[in-house]
Scaffold this motif. Sequence first.
Motif, PDB file in Angstrom:
ATOM      1  N   UNK A   1       0.831  -1.208   0.000  1.00 38.58           N
ATOM      2  CA  UNK A   1       0.000   0.000   0.000  1.00 38.58           C
ATOM      3  C   UNK A   1       0.863   1.255   0.000  1.00 38.58           C
ATOM      4  N   UNK A   2       1.954   1.246   0.770  1.00 36.80           N
ATOM      5  CA  UNK A   2       2.851   2.406   0.814  1.00 36.80           C
ATOM      6  C   UNK A   2       3.472   2.666  -0.556  1.00 36.80           C
ATOM      7  N   UNK A   3       3.985   1.617  -1.193  1.00 43.06           N
ATOM      8  CA  UNK A   3       4.619   1.781  -2.509  1.00 43.06           C
ATOM      9  C   UNK A   3       3.605   2.298  -3.525  1.00 43.06           C
ATOM     10  N   UNK A   4       2.425   1.740  -3.518  1.00 44.49           N
ATOM     11  CA  UNK A   4       1.398   2.191  -4.480  1.00 44.49           C
ATOM     12  C   UNK A   4       1.025   3.656  -4.239  1.00 44.49           C
ATOM     13  N   UNK A   5       0.940   4.058  -2.991  1.00 44.88           N
ATOM     14  CA  UNK A   5       0.634   5.459  -2.688  1.00 44.88           C
ATOM     15  C   UNK A   5       1.778   6.373  -3.125  1.00 44.88           C
ATOM     16  N   UNK A   6       3.017   5.937  -2.893  1.00 48.26           N
ATOM     17  CA  UNK A   6       4.184   6.728  -3.302  1.00 48.26           C
ATOM     18  C   UNK A   6       4.217   6.897  -4.813  1.00 48.26           C
ATOM     19  N   UNK A   7       3.913   5.837  -5.541  1.00 48.66           N
ATOM     20  CA  UNK A   7       3.864   5.914  -7.006  1.00 48.66           C
ATOM     21  C   UNK A   7       2.773   6.879  -7.428  1.00 48.66           C
TER      22      UNK A   7
END
Length: 143
Positions: A102-108
């Motif tokens: 979830x963190x990576x997807x939000x950062x992207x």
Amino acid sequence: MSGDPHERSLAGRLRLAVVRLNRRLRAQRVGDDVSLTQIAALSTLYKCGPLTPGQLAAKEGVQPPSMTRVIAALEAKDFLERRPHPTDGRQAIVELSADGLAYVREAISVREVWLDRQLAELGEDEREVLARAAEIIDRMAGN
């Protein structure tokens, strides 16, 4: 050589432009509690899937002890999960947890929203040039 940008080599101008854009994109962050090194490790796991700590260190170009510290910090944030290696009992496999994904997807998403705003300010011809340049740069990068 003068400071005139037209007198610089294409390689130099392109390198500088890519570095500056990368810096601006990295500045578009979800939060300040995750270091750029940690974000890079999360991104690699996002792209490559589960890896051993040694494989992750090699992909990130860091020494295994440094990656061990990064992995420990990410585990403490519940962004990674560690499981036994299926064939080598001395090793482990690390992978993104649900929170890490979830963190990576939000950062992207945050970075792409910023870049979309920048692209929206350009004309259609400029966006077409960048679309072609993105293909060429990707090919140059070996992707």
